[in-house]
Write an enzyme that holds these catalytic residues in place. Sequence first.
Site, mmCIF file in Angstrom:
data_model
loop_
_atom_site.group_PDB
_atom_site.id
_atom_site.type_symbol
_atom_site.label_atom_id
_atom_site.label_comp_id
_atom_site.label_asym_id
_atom_site.label_seq_id
_atom_site.Cartn_x
_atom_site.Cartn_y
_atom_site.Cartn_z
ATOM 1 N N GLU A 132 -1.293 -5.581 -3.212
ATOM 2 C CA GLU A 132 -0.618 -4.493 -2.195
ATOM 3 C C GLU A 132 0.272 -6.195 -2.132
ATOM 4 O O GLU A 132 1.379 -5.659 -2.157
ATOM 5 C CB GLU A 132 -1.778 -3.637 -1.177
ATOM 6 C CG GLU A 132 -2.796 -2.565 -1.813
ATOM 7 C CD GLU A 132 -3.415 -2.641 -1.083
ATOM 8 O OE1 GLU A 132 -3.513 -1.531 -0.869
ATOM 9 O OE2 GLU A 132 -4.074 -3.114 0.628
ATOM 10 N N ASP B 255 0.607 -1.062 -0.089
ATOM 11 C CA ASP B 255 0.017 -0.465 -0.421
ATOM 12 C C ASP B 255 0.881 1.360 -0.250
ATOM 13 O O ASP B 255 0.457 2.329 -1.217
ATOM 14 C CB ASP B 255 -0.874 0.076 1.669
ATOM 15 C CG ASP B 255 -1.627 1.034 1.273
ATOM 16 O OD1 ASP B 255 -2.354 1.543 0.844
ATOM 17 O OD2 ASP B 255 -1.428 1.571 2.294
#
EC number: 3.1.26.3
Length: 246
Positions: free
Chosen positions: A134, A66
Amino acid sequence: MKILKNIFQKSRSKEDGIFFNEIQTIIGFKPQSIIYYQKAFTHRSTNQMDLKGNPMNYERLEFLGDAMLSAVIAAHLYNKAPAGDEGYLTKMRSKIVSREHLNELGRDLNLIRFVESKVPTQHFGENIHGNIFEALVGAIFLDKGYDYCEKFIQKSVIIPYVDIAKLEGKVISYKSLLIEWCQKEKKSFFFDVFDDNGNDGQKYFGVKLSIDNKVIAKARATSKKKAEEKAAQRAYFAFQEKIDNK
């Protein structure tokens, strides 16, 4: 590293190189250490631990991925939108790395087929697709460093999906947009959420959205958040001309 290999060498596909070859095809280059990628698809339900008792699943890689996505996207927008101020750049980045978009990326790559879990895949929530995308980005960063991580994000996110002109008009949250408009126009609003279960055994939530004490939109979904967003979207289309010209 040998300890980790013993932990992850379980499925035949990973042992005979199929997993390695498929990951190489997805990321576009040869992994240096496949262990990071195996960890990126290990669900917490497996309860795997290292010798220090630390959990061995994708959640920490998800956190790292992220951060890397945000950094690479932020740098791209900074260079491509020189007239954009901080608020504009932040809003555009949010549209690119929205949960909805990350889920779409994970689904497009069919990453869920790699997940090792004790939970049946049909029981996963929709966000599993974005979470493991992610985690994959985090694995690339640990395995190959920033340059390769940026290369992958450019290939899989920026080049095929990032069109700044189109993104400017994209709505990522109808609920947020509607609330902002109501507050600006001094209008009262209320989301009345209630159980709305059918005969199929699935739990549903219903929503009635009122503006200035008048019911404007109704919706039904499997979560309160989805039902509210769906109702807000319907209300947005009812007031679209006024909202867009605010």
